[in-house]
Design an enzyme around this catalytic site. Sequence first.
Site, short mmCIF file in Angstrom:
data_model
loop_
_atom_site.label_atom_id
_atom_site.label_comp_id
_atom_site.label_asym_id
_atom_site.label_seq_id
_atom_site.Cartn_x
_atom_site.Cartn_y
_atom_site.Cartn_z
N SER A 124 -2.89 -7.68 -0.68
CA SER A 124 -1.78 -7.95 0.22
C SER A 124 -1.85 -7.00 1.41
CB SER A 124 -0.45 -7.76 -0.51
OG SER A 124 -0.25 -6.38 -0.78
N LYS A 125 -0.91 -7.17 2.33
CA LYS A 125 -0.90 -6.35 3.53
C LYS A 125 -0.11 -5.05 3.33
CE LYS A 125 -1.18 -10.35 6.58
NZ LYS A 125 -0.50 -11.12 7.63
N ARG A 126 0.35 -4.80 2.11
CA ARG A 126 1.22 -3.64 1.92
C ARG A 126 0.53 -2.32 2.27
NH1 ARG A 126 2.83 -4.41 -4.13
NH2 ARG A 126 0.74 -5.28 -4.10
N LYS A 127 -0.78 -2.24 2.06
CA LYS A 127 -1.47 -0.97 2.28
C LYS A 127 -2.50 -1.08 3.40
CE LYS A 127 -0.68 0.50 -2.44
NZ LYS A 127 -1.29 0.89 -3.74
#
Length: 436
Positions: free
Chosen positions: A229-232
């Site tokens: 995902s784009k979280r990190k």
Amino acid sequence: MVNRVRTRFAPSPTGSMHIGNLRTAFYAYALAKNNGGDFILRIEDTDKKREKEGGVEDIKRLLKVFNIKWDEYYIQSERLDLYTKTAKELVDKGHAFYCQCTAKNAKKDGFSSILRDPCRERNLTNGAIKLKVPDSEGIGFTDYVLGKKVSWSTSVVGDATLLKSDGFPTYHLAVVVDDHDMKITHALRGHDWMPSTPIHLLVYKYLEYDVPEIGHLTDIMDPGGGKLSKRKGSTSVDGLLAEGYLPEALFNFVVLLGWAPKDNKELFSLEEFVKYFDRSGLQASNPIFNREKLDWFNGQYIRGMSDSELCEKFEVLSPKFKKIEKPKKLEITKLLKERITKVSDIDTLAKFFWERPDVDTSLFGESYKEHLSKAVQGIEAERDLMEVVKENNFKTGDFFMSLRIAITGMKFTPPINESIIILGKEETLERLKKII
């Protein structure tokens, strides 16, 4: 007679390219070229509502960034007549039917739990066209990535839409028609498409087409669990390039996310990857996106560049660096080359060379003013600063940390002695005196 190997990369221009899509392109390209075959770029632009403006050009631009060249190029929206003709052929053969039900938004309304469409027995003559899935038949294929046979009972497969009422095909119809028409021998696609495979196998069967070898690639996983995902950080190709990752490093990192060479070789050029690619090295377990490993690859390629090449990349990313005189830029480049992981680190690590920092005095230790005063005297007398340290019984680390903070505003920088030489005596003294 053995068919010439033909593979395809078939992205949809609906958003910024994800690294998972890029990985599919690399594998499909290598599989074709390793066997002397053809690599096809096919734009699957039949979902016009989700199409991103400029999306097609973005896909072509990014493939060129990685030197991926296609032998043939197709756009699905230019092939609508073929899909319509084929869908009607399925109706004529009794394997599809017209449906006039109102289309549902699966994301909004959820997927229908009704497998057999009520329109299938109404003998309608217009509307959307759906596949007439039989009950209680077995269907399967051998996945060449997973290395095993996968099978289903058609009793759990719904009547899928093949051609929408607006004349555009769904993926289920277009992928089969195109792979057959383009003589694709090996299809590679994401694991997400596995549940749709029995639909495609039925369409192949009813059209009496040969089924290409089909392989489903693994999901790239987030280190924290779940799909990436784009979280990190960025997961799009453009995003990672903008973060300062070199195309060479990104390529090398991505090809090893799901493929393992036999000799554990880690650094590949595109040509080497094609040469060594063996589809048996495609892995069945999900790889983890290890950003530290990506940083390592990037560092390797940065260290392998000439100073001039790296300097030019810094110039592209940093307008203020670009304005510095050439000799000084090269000295800064040499200083950073062994210490950075991304080209975009230039503005973080080297900004103090062209911009005086706002120094946070809370970063200093107790004796910083004494350190700086003695340093000023030593620099004015053009003495070795280690002599200043010894004469005053300073702790070496504390003394140079005081200098580092005063001159750069940071605790972590390139070597301070070399940085002082590049900054120049006058500028260095002004910065130190300002703090004292």
